[in-house]
Enzyme design. Sequence first.
Site, mmCIF file in Angstrom:
data_model
loop_
_atom_site.group_PDB
_atom_site.id
_atom_site.type_symbol
_atom_site.label_atom_id
_atom_site.label_comp_id
_atom_site.label_asym_id
_atom_site.label_seq_id
_atom_site.Cartn_x
_atom_site.Cartn_y
_atom_site.Cartn_z
ATOM 1 N N GLY A 107 23.333 26.978 46.946
ATOM 2 C CA GLY A 107 23.685 28.064 47.858
ATOM 3 C C GLY A 107 23.971 29.325 47.073
ATOM 4 O O GLY A 107 23.462 29.504 45.962
ATOM 5 N N SER A 108 24.818 30.160 47.641
ATOM 6 C CA SER A 108 25.043 31.471 47.026
ATOM 7 C C SER A 108 25.961 31.365 45.811
ATOM 8 O O SER A 108 26.783 30.453 45.697
ATOM 9 C CB SER A 108 25.672 32.403 48.056
ATOM 10 O OG SER A 108 26.917 31.882 48.464
ATOM 11 N N THR A 109 25.828 32.346 44.928
ATOM 12 C CA THR A 109 26.673 32.391 43.726
ATOM 13 C C THR A 109 28.137 32.557 44.128
ATOM 14 O O THR A 109 29.024 31.943 43.521
ATOM 15 C CB THR A 109 26.198 33.537 42.807
ATOM 16 O OG1 THR A 109 24.856 33.227 42.408
ATOM 17 C CG2 THR A 109 27.062 33.675 41.566
ATOM 18 N N CYS A 121 15.166 30.622 46.359
ATOM 19 C CA CYS A 121 16.141 31.108 45.379
ATOM 20 C C CYS A 121 15.456 31.541 44.083
ATOM 21 O O CYS A 121 15.949 32.407 43.377
ATOM 22 C CB CYS A 121 17.225 30.075 45.122
ATOM 23 S SG CYS A 121 16.644 28.402 45.200
ATOM 24 N N GLU A 168 23.469 24.867 42.046
ATOM 25 C CA GLU A 168 22.207 25.617 41.961
ATOM 26 C C GLU A 168 22.384 26.851 42.828
ATOM 27 O O GLU A 168 22.500 26.747 44.042
ATOM 28 C CB GLU A 168 21.043 24.732 42.428
ATOM 29 C CG GLU A 168 19.702 25.208 41.907
ATOM 30 C CD GLU A 168 18.913 25.958 42.957
ATOM 31 O OE1 GLU A 168 18.990 27.211 42.953
ATOM 32 O OE2 GLU A 168 18.245 25.307 43.765
ATOM 33 N N GLY A 179 29.413 29.254 45.160
ATOM 34 C CA GLY A 179 29.430 28.440 43.936
ATOM 35 C C GLY A 179 30.696 28.699 43.126
ATOM 36 O O GLY A 179 31.327 27.773 42.607
ATOM 37 N N LYS A 214 26.135 17.812 53.936
ATOM 38 C CA LYS A 214 26.227 18.830 54.993
ATOM 39 C C LYS A 214 25.076 19.833 54.877
ATOM 40 O O LYS A 214 24.960 20.536 53.881
ATOM 41 C CB LYS A 214 27.540 19.604 54.892
ATOM 42 C CG LYS A 214 27.719 20.539 56.091
ATOM 43 C CD LYS A 214 28.806 21.562 55.901
ATOM 44 C CE LYS A 214 28.316 22.873 55.373
ATOM 45 N NZ LYS A 214 27.383 23.594 56.256
ATOM 46 N N GLU A 230 20.520 39.821 44.402
ATOM 47 C CA GLU A 230 19.618 38.955 45.165
ATOM 48 C C GLU A 230 19.550 39.433 46.614
ATOM 49 O O GLU A 230 20.575 39.611 47.262
ATOM 50 C CB GLU A 230 20.132 37.514 45.120
ATOM 51 C CG GLU A 230 19.154 36.554 45.755
ATOM 52 C CD GLU A 230 19.619 35.096 45.663
ATOM 53 O OE1 GLU A 230 20.824 34.841 45.801
ATOM 54 O OE2 GLU A 230 18.747 34.228 45.464
#
Length: 487
Positions: free
Chosen positions: A244-246, A300, A266, A249, A192, A397
Amino acid sequence: MKSKKTESSTSWLYSPSPESTAHISLRESYDLYINGKWEKPISGKYFDSINPANEKHLAKIAHADQADIDKAVKAARKAYDTAWSKLSGSERAKYIYRIARIMQERARELAVIESLDGGKPIRESRDIDIPLACNHFFYYAGWADKLEYAFPTRKVEALGVAGQIIPWNFPLLMAAWKIAPALATGNTVVLKPAETTSLTALKLAEIIHDAGLPPGVVNIVTGFGDTGAAIVNHPDINKIAFTGSTNVGKIIQKAIAGTSKKATLELGGKSANIIFDDAPIDQAVEGIVNGIFFNQGHVCCAGSRLYVQESVAEKVIQKLKDRIQTLYVGDPLDKNTDIGAINSKEQLQTIDKYIKIGIKEGAEIYQPACNLPKKGFYCPPTLFTNVAQSNLIVQEEIFGPVLTVQTFRTVDEVIQKANNTPFGLAAGVWTDKGSRIFNLTTKLRAGVVWANTYNKFDPSSPFGGYKESGFGREGGVHGLSAYVKLS
Ligand code: ADP
């Protein structure tokens, strides 16, 4: 069309040089690529993909829900059981080479669509994203029949069906990072793309189709977070690969806890770029600009925290300001553009929020005067000096063209400051001394440490993070192990 300029650069303004879109063909609407066919979403729902450079509509994109994901996973399982796992490594390699070659043939088209859909400068998509994506397929095609050499004395088995979810900052490159090693090791895929940048993944579906892969080996499904969650939670998925984002995640980690699903994540970053007084200053300034401002800071591993040794700080900051003044912000399709459009309105709002926070925290802001286009989402390159380690703009970030600058005196001090972050994706070190580089590479807690360069990628080189930047490595031999069971 007028080229975008900064006030100080008016005396040597380049003529506009927009890349043509005449050779691009986009459908009015895109369905889901499942089992080798274009399938309408069961719910009948579509969403709009827009060009962030001018807010114009590009195409309608299918919004997949749980029922569509179930179809895609069933197709991937069947393809795994009946076709892909039965092929030898050298046969799989032929398909992967074919994908790489067709991508190369269609490189110009892919680059233009990447810039149209995502807002990144054509120079970046043409010279970096697309060639790297092709190289990734070439590289992993080479491994497909050599897995016994990658893992000597071990029995190597594929995991099965991989669910892969990717972000918007490197749409086609991230698709390549995910799909190429999965196919080389014998897995099938449900991928996706991010909701704001689905188009090159859908073009990749066309390429995969043209390459003649057995139906169901690669399925490309589009949608939002709910679509991603349906992949993560599907019981017949063996492996989740996420970039993607933490925050997301963490949601994924919770969702798969207690299941047998393998995962590589990641996530975010807040990478330090460190300049010592013996560094080649002009080269370092160019590296800093490349590390954070090109690509709108949408990387990133962007070098978003700059640490300069005190004795050269004044000089470096002045050179940085001078260089930033010459950057072109504007039309991503113009070959002169250095900083294109921010990927979405929401992302621009996030960046603006952090810029306001920085000012409120007492940092000194520097932005060159820019004539930003009236339509579209743009942010000028932004420098913050007089910042403290505890400031939010140093800790969190931002994912935009925003650089914080701090100074240091000793090596120990800068190691401590660079590591003082929840993240650990990358770092850069600029110095003339090899011994200092080796000292820092062992002490910086970052997955990648670049020396006298920044943001350099190669398919043979593993990439991944420490701490809240995630776990698992992509690229190189390490990237293969994320998709195999060894015994
Ligand atoms: P970013 O901040 O880079 O946009 P996100 O983590 O929000 O990163 O998005 C990265 C990818 O994850 C996108 O494809 C997005 O649709 C998907 N996603 C968002 N929320 C979820 C979720 N809860 N589960 C799985 N995937 C998700």
